[in-house]
Design a protein around this motif. Structure first.
Motif, PDB file in Angstrom:
ATOM      1  N   GLY A   1      62.421  71.107  -5.550  1.00  0.00           N
ATOM      2  CA  GLY A   1      62.481  69.690  -5.152  1.00  0.00           C
ATOM      3  C   GLY A   1      63.380  69.324  -4.139  1.00  0.00           C
ATOM      4  N   GLU A   2      64.199  70.202  -3.454  1.00  0.00           N
ATOM      5  CA  GLU A   2      65.297  70.069  -2.470  1.00  0.00           C
ATOM      6  C   GLU A   2      64.613  70.519  -1.245  1.00  0.00           C
ATOM      7  OE1 GLU A   2      68.925  71.298  -2.718  1.00  0.00           O
ATOM      8  OE2 GLU A   2      69.113  70.508  -4.953  1.00  0.00           O
ATOM      9  N   ILE A   3      64.459  69.350  -0.249  1.00  0.00           N
ATOM     10  CA  ILE A   3      63.808  69.793   1.012  1.00  0.00           C
ATOM     11  C   ILE A   3      64.827  70.199   2.069  1.00  0.00           C
ATOM     12  CG2 ILE A   3      62.213  68.698   2.737  1.00  0.00           C
ATOM     13  CD1 ILE A   3      61.371  66.594   0.752  1.00  0.00           C
ATOM     14  N   THR A   4      64.546  70.975   2.826  1.00  0.00           N
ATOM     15  CA  THR A   4      65.557  71.487   3.766  1.00  0.00           C
ATOM     16  C   THR A   4      65.043  71.350   5.137  1.00  0.00           C
ATOM     17  OG1 THR A   4      66.644  73.150   2.222  1.00  0.00           O
ATOM     18  CG2 THR A   4      67.295  73.207   4.544  1.00  0.00           C
ATOM     19  N   VAL A   5      65.289  70.653   6.013  1.00  0.00           N
ATOM     20  CA  VAL A   5      64.635  70.536   7.483  1.00  0.00           C
ATOM     21  C   VAL A   5      65.701  71.105   8.251  1.00  0.00           C
ATOM     22  CG1 VAL A   5      63.711  69.171   9.188  1.00  0.00           C
ATOM     23  CG2 VAL A   5      63.239  68.429   6.715  1.00  0.00           C
ATOM     24  N   THR A   6      65.258  72.266   9.059  1.00  0.00           N
ATOM     25  CA  THR A   6      66.252  72.880  10.131  1.00  0.00           C
ATOM     26  C   THR A   6      65.664  72.353  11.466  1.00  0.00           C
ATOM     27  OG1 THR A   6      65.819  74.779   8.725  1.00  0.00           O
ATOM     28  CG2 THR A   6      66.719  75.079  10.829  1.00  0.00           C
ATOM     29  N   VAL A   7      66.891  71.682  12.047  1.00  0.00           N
ATOM     30  CA  VAL A   7      66.840  71.114  13.136  1.00  0.00           C
ATOM     31  C   VAL A   7      67.498  71.586  14.433  1.00  0.00           C
ATOM     32  CG1 VAL A   7      67.207  68.762  14.328  1.00  0.00           C
ATOM     33  CG2 VAL A   7      66.772  68.888  11.861  1.00  0.00           C
ATOM     34  N   ASP A   8      66.842  71.672  15.536  1.00  0.00           N
ATOM     35  CA  ASP A   8      67.539  72.083  16.770  1.00  0.00           C
ATOM     36  C   ASP A   8      68.824  71.330  17.000  1.00  0.00           C
ATOM     37  OD1 ASP A   8      68.194  72.902  19.207  1.00  0.00           O
ATOM     38  OD2 ASP A   8      66.496  72.030  20.346  1.00  0.00           O
ATOM     39  N   GLY A   9      69.784  72.187  16.938  1.00  0.00           N
ATOM     40  CA  GLY A   9      71.088  71.709  17.263  1.00  0.00           C
ATOM     41  C   GLY A   9      71.351  70.583  18.144  1.00  0.00           C
ATOM     42  N   ALA A  10      70.466  70.734  19.362  1.00  0.00           N
ATOM     43  CA  ALA A  10      70.864  69.704  20.403  1.00  0.00           C
ATOM     44  C   ALA A  10      70.530  68.419  20.018  1.00  0.00           C
ATOM     45  CB  ALA A  10      70.137  70.069  21.696  1.00  0.00           C
ATOM     46  N   ARG A  11      69.134  68.099  19.062  1.00  0.00           N
ATOM     47  CA  ARG A  11      68.818  66.872  18.485  1.00  0.00           C
ATOM     48  C   ARG A  11      69.299  66.346  17.344  1.00  0.00           C
ATOM     49  NH1 ARG A  11      63.951  66.032  20.930  1.00  0.00           N
ATOM     50  NH2 ARG A  11      64.226  63.698  20.352  1.00  0.00           N
ATOM     51  N   ILE A  12      70.185  66.859  16.927  1.00  0.00           N
ATOM     52  CA  ILE A  12      70.918  66.491  15.419  1.00  0.00           C
ATOM     53  C   ILE A  12      71.232  65.095  15.311  1.00  0.00           C
ATOM     54  CG2 ILE A  12      73.404  67.489  15.703  1.00  0.00           C
ATOM     55  CD1 ILE A  12      71.295  67.241  12.548  1.00  0.00           C
ATOM     56  N   VAL A  13      71.906  64.560  16.424  1.00  0.00           N
ATOM     57  CA  VAL A  13      72.467  63.142  16.473  1.00  0.00           C
ATOM     58  C   VAL A  13      71.097  62.194  16.560  1.00  0.00           C
ATOM     59  CG1 VAL A  13      73.967  61.505  17.591  1.00  0.00           C
ATOM     60  CG2 VAL A  13      74.550  63.982  17.594  1.00  0.00           C
ATOM     61  N   ASP A  14      70.259  62.651  17.235  1.00  0.00           N
ATOM     62  CA  ASP A  14      69.016  61.856  17.168  1.00  0.00           C
ATOM     63  C   ASP A  14      68.354  61.698  16.088  1.00  0.00           C
ATOM     64  OD1 ASP A  14      69.431  61.333  19.922  1.00  0.00           O
ATOM     65  OD2 ASP A  14      68.251  62.997  20.349  1.00  0.00           O
ATOM     66  N   VAL A  15      68.151  62.733  15.180  1.00  0.00           N
ATOM     67  CA  VAL A  15      67.580  63.013  14.233  1.00  0.00           C
ATOM     68  C   VAL A  15      68.292  62.190  12.959  1.00  0.00           C
ATOM     69  CG1 VAL A  15      66.813  64.520  12.314  1.00  0.00           C
ATOM     70  CG2 VAL A  15      66.647  65.173  14.603  1.00  0.00           C
ATOM     71  N   CYS A  16      69.657  62.242  12.888  1.00  0.00           N
ATOM     72  CA  CYS A  16      70.387  61.482  12.017  1.00  0.00           C
ATOM     73  C   CYS A  16      70.154  59.865  12.087  1.00  0.00           C
ATOM     74  CB  CYS A  16      71.924  61.903  12.150  1.00  0.00           C
ATOM     75  SG  CYS A  16      72.344  63.352  11.350  1.00  0.00           S
TER      76      CYS A  16
ATOM     77  N   VAL B   1      71.267  72.715  10.835  1.00  0.00           N
ATOM     78  CA  VAL B   1      71.629  73.321  12.013  1.00  0.00           C
ATOM     79  C   VAL B   1      71.962  74.919  12.001  1.00  0.00           C
ATOM     80  CG1 VAL B   1      72.727  72.757  14.227  1.00  0.00           C
ATOM     81  CG2 VAL B   1      71.947  71.089  13.097  1.00  0.00           C
ATOM     82  N   LEU B   2      71.079  75.686  12.873  1.00  0.00           N
ATOM     83  CA  LEU B   2      71.641  76.805  12.854  1.00  0.00           C
ATOM     84  C   LEU B   2      72.433  77.328  14.340  1.00  0.00           C
ATOM     85  CD1 LEU B   2      68.602  78.772  11.439  1.00  0.00           C
ATOM     86  CD2 LEU B   2      70.869  78.313  10.306  1.00  0.00           C
ATOM     87  N   LEU B   3      73.616  77.984  14.187  1.00  0.00           N
ATOM     88  CA  LEU B   3      74.515  78.009  15.462  1.00  0.00           C
ATOM     89  C   LEU B   3      74.569  79.574  15.589  1.00  0.00           C
ATOM     90  CD1 LEU B   3      76.767  75.260  14.633  1.00  0.00           C
ATOM     91  CD2 LEU B   3      75.045  75.023  16.313  1.00  0.00           C
ATOM     92  N   PRO B   4      74.891  79.928  16.903  1.00  0.00           N
ATOM     93  CA  PRO B   4      75.009  81.256  17.340  1.00  0.00           C
ATOM     94  C   PRO B   4      76.534  81.694  16.968  1.00  0.00           C
ATOM     95  CG  PRO B   4      75.275  79.838  19.055  1.00  0.00           C
ATOM     96  CD  PRO B   4      74.737  79.004  18.273  1.00  0.00           C
ATOM     97  N   GLY B   5      76.555  83.252  16.934  1.00  0.00           N
ATOM     98  CA  GLY B   5      77.892  83.681  16.371  1.00  0.00           C
ATOM     99  C   GLY B   5      79.153  83.411  17.323  1.00  0.00           C
ATOM    100  N   ASP B   6      78.761  83.557  18.414  1.00  0.00           N
ATOM    101  CA  ASP B   6      79.976  83.243  19.493  1.00  0.00           C
ATOM    102  C   ASP B   6      79.891  82.117  19.991  1.00  0.00           C
ATOM    103  OD1 ASP B   6      78.283  85.321  20.809  1.00  0.00           O
ATOM    104  OD2 ASP B   6      78.664  83.820  22.194  1.00  0.00           O
ATOM    105  N   GLU B   7      81.099  81.138  19.815  1.00  0.00           N
ATOM    106  CA  GLU B   7      81.401  79.614  20.198  1.00  0.00           C
ATOM    107  C   GLU B   7      80.522  78.746  19.683  1.00  0.00           C
ATOM    108  OE1 GLU B   7      82.336  79.444  24.208  1.00  0.00           O
ATOM    109  OE2 GLU B   7      83.674  80.993  24.473  1.00  0.00           O
ATOM    110  N   PRO B   8      80.347  78.733  18.548  1.00  0.00           N
ATOM    111  CA  PRO B   8      79.283  77.938  17.901  1.00  0.00           C
ATOM    112  C   PRO B   8      79.780  76.372  17.950  1.00  0.00           C
ATOM    113  CG  PRO B   8      80.653  79.000  15.917  1.00  0.00           C
ATOM    114  CD  PRO B   8      81.122  79.547  17.582  1.00  0.00           C
ATOM    115  N   ALA B   9      79.034  75.543  18.468  1.00  0.00           N
ATOM    116  CA  ALA B   9      79.145  74.311  18.868  1.00  0.00           C
ATOM    117  C   ALA B   9      78.079  73.452  18.436  1.00  0.00           C
ATOM    118  CB  ALA B   9      79.821  73.934  20.469  1.00  0.00           C
ATOM    119  N   VAL B  10      78.416  72.188  18.088  1.00  0.00           N
ATOM    120  CA  VAL B  10      77.235  71.178  17.756  1.00  0.00           C
ATOM    121  C   VAL B  10      78.045  69.723  17.970  1.00  0.00           C
ATOM    122  CG1 VAL B  10      77.792  71.233  15.388  1.00  0.00           C
ATOM    123  CG2 VAL B  10      75.328  70.584  16.326  1.00  0.00           C
TER     124      VAL B  10
END
Ligand code: SF4
Lengths: 169, 160, 414
Positions: A23-38, A86-95
C-alpha cells in the motif's frame, strides 16, 4: 485524483519508476525535476500533499546510482501519503533543495548532507548538523566503518588496556 | 570516623582535622546539574520525591560548575560533547570528584560506535563507576555513598 | 590546575555566524549570546545562539548533535531483534512508543500478524508511556518556569508508572517489551491491580496539578501569548502532535491513520485556539485524561489468547515447546543464532508518540540485518521550528518556549 497517473501525465519521462509495496507508493523522480514535482504535489487540487513528514538518505552501495533521497509526503486533506525518490550518482551527489516548497525539509537535508555527503544546492544553510564541524567523512555511508572498539574483558584486559587512553588530572 | 570524645564537664570533642574536613565534605556535596541522556532522568528521580537524595546532603544541584564539587556524568558522552565536558571539569574548583553514571558513561554501553566516547575516563578522571542502563536511583545513591567512603579516606595533602 | 583559556570551544568570532544572524549583529549593534549546551533549562544538551536586542530575541540558531549516538548506523550492524534495545534509548521518555514503531515497520515488511491480545496490551502500555512522558514534561516545564512543587508531585506519580513498567518488563525505563509479532511475555498478574489503582488515583492528581497551575496568575502571565505559531506555519514547518494541535489543526495519527487497533477506542483529540504555550499546556493536560480513558477501555476489552504471533518464521517458539518438538528446537536455534530475514523492500510507518509524529523508515536488503533504519523524530522537527517560535519574544520567555515543544535531545540527535 490518482497521484501516480497525475504525475505521469504532468511530468512524463521525469517519472522514472513507480513501485507499490503493502500500500505504499514510491515514485522515482528525475533529480533535476524534484522541486517542480514537489511544487505540483503540494499545490494541485486533488493531491494537496501539504505536509512533509520526512526526508531521508539511503546508500545503495554497491549499486549505481549509489545514493537515494526519499521524501515522504502526506496529505491532510486526502489522508494519504506518497514517497518520492531521487537517485544520485556515487561521486559528488547533489540535488536541488526543496526548502522553498516545504520549509520543514531544511534540517532533514542538513542531516543527509552531514551523514551521507549529499549536497543540496541552493540550500540556505548547508552546514553539518549532528557531527562536529571538523569531522572527517560521512558516517552513514556504507563504506564508513562503524568505529568499533575492542571490548575489554578480564581475559584480554591488559592487552586492551595498553591502547586505552585515560585522562589524568 | 575515628571520633574520640572526652565528655568532661565542657563537653569537648577532639578529632583529627582531616576527619572533620572530610566529614564536612561528604555532608555537603554539591553536584553539578549536568544531564546528558536517559540516565539524567533517573538522576532527576533520585532528587525527586520518592528517593530524595537531599537526605545525603545533596539538597542543591548547581547548574554552574564554579559552585559544584561533584560531577555526575549522567549519560552518553559524544565526541562533540567531549570538549565541553572537559571544559566544565576544568572550571570546577578543587576539591572535585567525578561519578560516572550508567554503562554509557563508564564504558560506552551498547553504543560501541564512531559517535560515542568509550568511557568518560578518557576525558576526565573518574572516582566511582555505576553500572546499569540506566542505574536505579538506589544504585546512584549507593554510588554516592561509595564516594563518601572514599572521600573519608582522603588525605588533606592530596588537594593542596 | 588547567588553564581554562586553552579549552575554549567557540572563539567568539562573530563572522562565523554570517547569514544566520542579522547584519546588525555582525556590526556589533546587537549582542550574540551562547546558551548551552550545559544549561539547566535546555532539557539536555541543546545549544542555542541567541541574537539579542536588549532582552528581545532577534534570531535564534539552534545547534544540535551533542547527543548524536549513531543509533541508525549501529542498528545496521545488529540483527532485527537485537536492535530493538537501541530504539528505547532514542526517546528515553517514551521507550515503548519507539519499540512500537520499529516493530510495526518490521511487521509491515514481513506481513506478520499480531494477535488481538498483544494489540490491546500494546495500546495500553503506549498510553501509559504517554502519561509517563507528559508527566516529565509537566515537571520540567513547570520547574523551568519556577513551580518547584509540581516537579515533586509529578515525579511521585511517575514512580508508580515506572513500577508498572518494571512489573511487565523487569526494567524501569528501558523496557524493550515489544517484539515483532507481539510482546515479550504475557502480563503478570500483579499488573492489573497496579494499573487499576493508578487509574483510580490519577484523575485526582491531574486536578491537583491543574489547581496549582491552570489559573495561577504567574503561570498565566508566563505562558499566555508567547511562542505563538499559526496553523499554516505549523504545517509548513512539519510540526505534529500537541504543537500542531495547539494551533488548532486536528491531526492525530491515532485517528487519521490508526495503527494497533486505535480505531476501536473512543477518545477525543483536544485542540487549541491561540497556538501559544498555554494552549499546548492545556492540550497535554487533556491528553492525560484521554489516555486514561483509552487505558480503561483497553483493560475492559483485553481478550484472552496468545500474546505473540505463531508464525515460526519470525517468532521463536516458547520454552515449553522445546522439550517436545524437534521442529521447535530447529526454529529456536535458527532464530537465536541467525535471526530472521526480511524480503527486500522499503517501508515508512508513523505513529503518534507523546511528542508528535514518530516515523520509522526501514529498508531491508534481504538479509538478517536492516540495511537502513531512519527515525523521523518529532523533537528534531520541532527544534527546527524553534527559531520561528522564539523570534520577537523576551529571553525569559525562551525557557517556556523550549519547554512547550517538549524536546528530548536523545530523540532529536539519535
Ligand atoms: S547507560 Fe543506558 S540509560 Fe544511561 S545514558 Fe546510556 S543508554 Fe541511556
Amino acid at each position: 485524483m490518482n497521484p501516480v497517473e497525475a504525475l505521469q501525465a504532468e511530468f512524463g519521462d521525469a517519472i522514472q519508476a513507480v513501485e507499490e509495496f503493502r500500500g505504499e507508493i514510491t515514485v522515482t523522480v528525475d533529480g533535476a525535476r524534484i522541486v517542480d514535482v514537489c511544487q505540483y504535489c503540494r499545490d494541485t487540487e486533488g493531491l494537496q500533499y501539504n505536509f512533509l513528514s520526512d526526508v531521508t538518505g539511503i546508500d545503495y552501495l554497491p549499486q549505481e546510482p549509489r545514493f537515494g533521497v526519499a521524501y515522504h509526503l502526506y496529505s491532510m486533506y486526502q489522508n494519504r501519503s506518497l514517497r518520492l525518490k531521487v537517485l544520485l550518482p556515487g561521486d559528488e551527489p547533489a540535488v536541488s533543495t526543496v526548502t522553498g516548497v516545504y520549509p520543514a525539509a531544511n534540517w532533514f537535508e542538513r542531516e543527509i548532507f552531514d551523514l551521507f555527503g549529499v549536497t543540496f544546492t541552493n540550500h540556505p544553510d548547508m552546514r553539518r548538523i549532528l557531527m562536529p564541524a571538523d569531522w572527517d567523512g560521512h558516517p552513514l555511508r556504507k563504506d564508513y566503518p562503524l568505529g568499533y572498539e575492542t571490548v575489554q574483558f578480564s581475559f584480554n584486559f591488559d592487552e586492551v588496556d595498553k591502547f586505552k587512553p585515560y585522562a589524568k588530572e | 570516623m575515628g571520633l574520640t570524645s572526652k565528655l568532661g564537664e565542657l563537653g569537648i570533642v577532639t578529632v583529627k582535622l582531616e576527619d572533620t574536613v572530610n566529614w564536612a565534605r561528604t555532608r555537603a556535596m554539591w553536584p553539578m546539574l549536568f544531564g546528558l541522556a536517559c540516565c539524567a532522568i533517573e538522576m532527576m528521580s533520585t532528587q525527586a520525591s520518592v528517593y530524595d537524595v537531599s537526605r545525603f546532603g545533596m539538597e542543591l544541584m548547581r547548574p554552574s560548575p564554579r559552585q559544584s564539587d561533584l560531577m555526575i556524568v549522567a549519560g552518553r558522552v559524544t565526541r562533540k560533547m567531549a570538549p565541553v565536558l572537559r571544559q566544565l571539569y576544568d572550571q570546577m574548583p578543587d576539591p572535585k570528584w567525578v561519578l560516572s553514571m550508567g554503562d554509557c558513561a563508564s564504558c560506552g554501553g551498547v553504543f560501541n560506535n564512531y559517535a560515542i566516547v568509550q568511557g568518560v575516563d578518557e576525558i576526565v578522571p573518574v572516582d566511582v563507576y555505576i553500572a546499569g542502563c540506566p542505574p536505579r536511583p538506589e544504585q546512584l545513591i549507593h554510588g554516592i555513598m561509595t564516594l563518601h567512603e572514599r572521600v573519608k579516606q582522603e588525605r588533606l595533602e592530596d588537594w593542596v | 590546575m588547567t588553564d581554562i583559556q586553552e579549552t575554549t570551544i567557540w572563539e567568539g568570532d562573530i563572522q562565523q555566524l554570517k547569514g544566520l544572524v542579522s547584519e546588525r549583529a555582525l556590526a556589533g549593534e546587537t549582542m550574540v549570546l551562547n546558551m548551552g549546551p550545559q544549561h539547566p533549562s535546555t532539557h539536555g544538551v541543546l545549544r542555542l545562539m541567541l541574537e539579542l536586542d536588549g532582552e528581545t530575541i532577534i534570531s535564534c540558531v539552534p545547534d544540535v548533535g551533542y547527543l548524536h549516538t549513531g543509533i541508525e548506523k549501529n542498528m545496521e550492524s545488529k540483527r532485527y531483534e537485537q536492535s530493538i534495545v537501541m530504539t528505547d534509548r532514542m526517546d528515553y521518555l517514551s521507550p515503548m512508543n519507539n519499540n512500537l514503531v520499529y516493530c510495526l515497520a518490521i511487521e509491515k515488511i514481513a506481513g506478520l500478524d499480531v494477535p488481538e491480545r498483544a494489540q490491546v496490551i500494546r495500546v495500553m502500555l503506549a498510553e501509559l508511556t504517554r502519561i509517563n512522558s507528559h508527566l516529565v514534561w509537566l515537571a520540567t516545564h513547570a520547574l523551568d518556569i519556577g513551580a518547584m512543587s509540581v516537579f515533586l508531585y509529578c515525579f511521585r506519580e511517575r514512580e508508580r508508572l515506572l513500577d508498572i513498567f518494571e512489573i511487565v518488563s523487569g526494567q524501569r525505563m528501558m523496557s524493550t517489551y515489544f517484539r515483532p509479532g507481539g510482546i515479550w511475555r504475557d502480563l503478570p498478574a500483579e499488573f492489573f491491580p497496579a494499573v487499576r489503582s493508578f487509574l483510580e488515583d490519577f484523575p485526582r492528581r491531574i486536578e491537583d496539578y491543574e489547581r496549582l497551575l491552570t489559573e495561577n496568575p504567574i503561570w498565566l502571565d508566563r505562558t499566555q501569548g508567547i511562542g505563538f505559531l499559526s496553523a499554516d506555519d505549523a504545517i509548513k514547518l512539519g510540526c505534529s502532535g500537541p504543537v500542531l494541535r495547539g494551533s488548532g489543526v486536528n491531526w492525530d495519527i491515532r485517528k487519521a491513520i490508526p495503527y494497533s487497533g486505535y480505531e476501536q477506542y473512543d477518545f477525543d483529540v483536544p485542540l487549541g485556539v491561540h497556538g501559544d504555550v498555554y494552549d499546548r499546556y492545556l492540550i497535554r493536560m487533556e491528553e492525560l485524561r484521554q489516555s486514561l480513558r483509552i487505558i480503561e477501555q483497553a483493560l475492559a476489552r483485553l481478550p484472552e489468547g496468545p500474546f505473540r504471533s505463531n508464525n515460526r518464521k519470525y517468532v521463536p517458539p516458547p520454552r515449553s515447546e522445546l522439550g517436545q518438538s524437534m521442529e521447535a528446537v530447529i526454529h529456536h536455534f535458527k532464530l537465536w543464532t541467525e535471526g530472521f530475514s526480511l524480503p527486500e523492500s522499503e517501508v515508512y510507518v508513523r505513529i503518534e508518540s507523546p511528542r508528535g509524529e514518530l516515523g520509522c523508515f526501514l529498508r531491508s536488503d534481504g538479509g538478517n540485518k536492516p540495511a537502513r533504519v531512519h527515525f523521523r523524530t518529532p523533537s528534531f522537527v520541532h527544534l527546527s521550528a524553534l527559531p520561528a517560535m522564539a523570534k520577537g519574544y523576551l529571553i525569559a520567555d525562551l525557557v517556556g518556549i523550549i519547554g512547550t515543544i517538549d524536546i528530548v535531545l536523545g530523540d532529536c540527535d539519535r
